[in-house]
Design an enzyme around this catalytic site. Structure first.
Site, PDB file in Angstrom:
ATOM      1  N   VAL A 261      71.155 -21.518  22.604  1.00 53.16           N
ATOM      2  CA  VAL A 261      70.727 -21.377  21.294  1.00 53.16           C
ATOM      3  C   VAL A 261      68.951 -21.748  21.350  1.00 53.16           C
ATOM      4  O   VAL A 261      68.826 -22.931  21.455  1.00 53.16           O
ATOM      5  CB  VAL A 261      71.313 -21.721  20.143  1.00 53.16           C
ATOM      6  CG1 VAL A 261      70.809 -21.710  18.806  1.00 53.16           C
ATOM      7  CG2 VAL A 261      72.671 -21.046  20.172  1.00 53.16           C
TER       8      VAL A 261
ATOM      9  N   ALA B  62      65.969 -26.241  21.426  1.00 51.10           N
ATOM     10  CA  ALA B  62      66.961 -25.400  21.851  1.00 51.10           C
ATOM     11  C   ALA B  62      68.141 -26.103  22.485  1.00 51.10           C
ATOM     12  O   ALA B  62      68.130 -27.347  22.252  1.00 51.10           O
ATOM     13  CB  ALA B  62      66.353 -24.504  23.034  1.00 51.10           C
ATOM     14  N   LYS B  63      69.366 -25.402  22.525  1.00 55.14           N
ATOM     15  CA  LYS B  63      70.705 -26.204  22.929  1.00 55.14           C
ATOM     16  C   LYS B  63      71.255 -25.211  23.746  1.00 55.14           C
ATOM     17  O   LYS B  63      71.290 -23.931  23.470  1.00 55.14           O
ATOM     18  CB  LYS B  63      71.379 -27.008  22.179  1.00 55.14           C
ATOM     19  CG  LYS B  63      72.189 -28.020  22.626  1.00 55.14           C
ATOM     20  CD  LYS B  63      71.395 -29.419  22.864  1.00 55.14           C
ATOM     21  CE  LYS B  63      72.212 -30.439  23.270  1.00 55.14           C
ATOM     22  NZ  LYS B  63      71.499 -31.807  23.107  1.00 55.14           N
ATOM     23  N   GLY B  64      72.098 -25.780  24.736  1.00 53.56           N
ATOM     24  CA  GLY B  64      72.938 -24.556  25.610  1.00 53.56           C
ATOM     25  C   GLY B  64      73.956 -25.301  26.006  1.00 53.56           C
ATOM     26  O   GLY B  64      74.301 -26.386  26.026  1.00 53.56           O
TER      27      GLY B  64
ATOM     28  N   ASP C  81      72.926 -32.898  29.612  1.00 51.62           N
ATOM     29  CA  ASP C  81      73.631 -33.273  28.219  1.00 51.62           C
ATOM     30  C   ASP C  81      74.858 -33.995  28.608  1.00 51.62           C
ATOM     31  O   ASP C  81      75.326 -34.137  29.828  1.00 51.62           O
ATOM     32  CB  ASP C  81      73.496 -32.325  27.281  1.00 51.62           C
ATOM     33  CG  ASP C  81      73.479 -32.572  25.903  1.00 51.62           C
ATOM     34  OD1 ASP C  81      72.696 -32.962  25.212  1.00 51.62           O
ATOM     35  OD2 ASP C  81      74.895 -32.661  25.459  1.00 51.62           O
TER      36      ASP C  81
END
Ligand code: NAD
Length: 420
Positions: free
Chosen positions: A65, A110-112, A151
């Site tokens: 995202v 962003a992050k995934g 992460d």
């Protein structure tokens, strides 16, 4: 099939959203700008099929995202966790936009995720999943487009596979991910950066308040990357680490835990509860409410609820994890006059260290760990000073001040770029 054309979604986390809305009202930000900031630029979901070692097939789901890229390439971690669905990733992506803005880094947010439990997969399976994910997302990533980092559930080894797979398609691209092994372009100092950054922010807070950190009693929830580096750095400053916990339990010592012994035990894979010292064993959650001066929740989101906040004995809470204090918990701490140094400032050392790694990769140049840490200190201290100044002049909490600064910068850039 990749789905890069999902309709815009509001980040689901209502806690972040209400902080953003409140800051937008205070700053008189135009409604159309707020509408841009309330939604994500792009959401990509991919299926990741992998053949398991026993011959069976698993189809995992991956997400990326990208919330807002007005200030620069998207930046944010890649999480391997079964619960890391689109809803969670959306909230974490917007948090990254505010964090990179607050730290004044030339990045968006962003992050995934890959929705798997990494413990259930072999090394070969994890490598295959990671390579497939990197290839499947490669059209939305890039050194100047979007740069993942480790992460929860991912590490330097994951980033090495990811970089290699991406590079096999697009040419050698070390700067497409950060948090890499040193030999592959990782930066000395990056691993310690989140914990060190927190210690620098706390040092700046202490100086402003006239506190001496030497002799202060610290309780830390979580003894992974963040918690262990916080313990090490604050111990070096003369503070006493009086309680720590991990997923298996906690230990407490009013005279101060032997940090060197604790680091020896945990670096070889043990729990904090495996140390040979005579410290008292406590339940994992009790670390939050022990008698101490400073509490650092550095494990999970949502651990300091209103009930816990009512029993916190610390004079200051420093958020090492993302969202450890719930909105209700925040309200209780505010009523009790206990300041909270918010996550987007306190744990921003990690993404700041990633910025240093990225710039070094692009320049094909390396810094010493000392230069890395000194520059980190300067940036974290400057960010704290700005937040403290706004908090004081506007009479708001440190969290509200941090969002005012972060949102103001992003909104201004959105308008300058002509998005609205
Ligand atoms: P980690 O996986 O290295 O460590 C997590 C620690 O929390 C472990 O010691 C684990 O045992 C402990 N833990 C898990 N459940 C617990 C429970 N119920 N009670 C007490 N302890 C528990 O993770 P990390 O990298 O240290 O990250 C910790 C938090 O900080 C996460 O919320 C992460 O998103 C956030 N964060 C990390 C970074 C970074 O650079 N590592 C940067 C910003 C934010």
């Amino acid at each position: 099939m990749p789905n890069t054309h999902a309709p815009p979604h509001a980040p689901a986390d209502s806690a972040i959203q209400s902080l953003v809305d409140q800051a937008a009202r205070t700053l008189n930000i135009r409604d159309d700008t707020v509408a841009v900031l309330r939604s994500n630029y792009r959401e990509t979901s991919v299926q990741i099929p992998v053949r398991r070692d026993d011959g069976s097939m698993v189809v995992a789901h991956g997400h990326r995202v990208q919330h807002n890229g007005a200030r620069g390439p998207y930046k944010g971690g890649l999480r391997y966790h079964p619960d890391a669905d689109l809803t969670e990733v959306r909230a974490l992506a917007s948090l990254m936009t505010w964090k990179t803005s607050l730290l004044n880094l030339p990045f968006g947010g962003a992050k995934g995720s890959l929705q798997i439990d990494p413990a259930q997969f072999s090394r070969r399976e994890l490598e295959a999943l990671t390579r497939r994910l990197a290839i499947s997302l490669s059209h939305v990533l890039g050194t100047h487009r979007d740069i993942p980092a480790p992460d929860v559930g991912t590490d330097a080894r994951t980033m090495a596979w990811f970089m290699d797979a991406y590079s096999s398609r697009r040419g050698y691209s070390p700067a497409v991910v950060t948090g890499k092994p040193i030999e592959l372009g990782g930066a000395p100092g990056r691993t310690a950066a989140t914990g060190r950054g927190l210690a620098y922010v706390l040092g700046a807070f202490a100086q402003r308040e006239g506190w001496d950190l030497a002799g202060r009693r610290i309780a830390i929830q979580g003894f992974g990357n963040v918690g262990s580096w916080v313990a090490r750095e604050l111990h070096l400053l003369g503070a006493h680490i009086v309680a720590v916990s991990d997923a298996f339990g906690g230990i407490h010592s009013s005279r101060g835990i032997d940090v060197a012994e604790l680091l020896r035990t945990t670096s070889s894979g043990g729990s904090v509860t495996d140390t040979d010292s005579l410290d008292d064993r406590i339940a994992s959650g009790d670390v939050l409410t022990v008698d101490c001066d400073i509490l650092v929740p550095a494990a999970l989101g949502g651990s300091v609820t209103a009930d816990v906040a009512a029993r916190v004995q610390a004079e200051l809470v420093v958020e090492g994890a993302n969202h450890p204090v719930t909105p209700d918990g925040d309200e209780v701490l505010r009523e009790r006059g206990i300041p909270v140094i918010p996550d987007i400032l306190a744990n921003g050392g990690g993404v700041t260290g990633s910025y240093f790694e990225w710039t070094q990769n692009i320049q094909q140049f390396t810094w010493s760990e000392q230069q890395f840490s000194e520059t980190l200190r300067e940036r974290m201290t400057a960010a704290f000073a700005q937040v403290a100044e706004v908090a004081e002049t506007r009479g708001v909490t440190l969290r509200e001040a941090a969002y005012l600064i972060a949102l103001g910068r992003v909104a201004h850039t959105v308008e300058l770029r002509g998005y609205v």
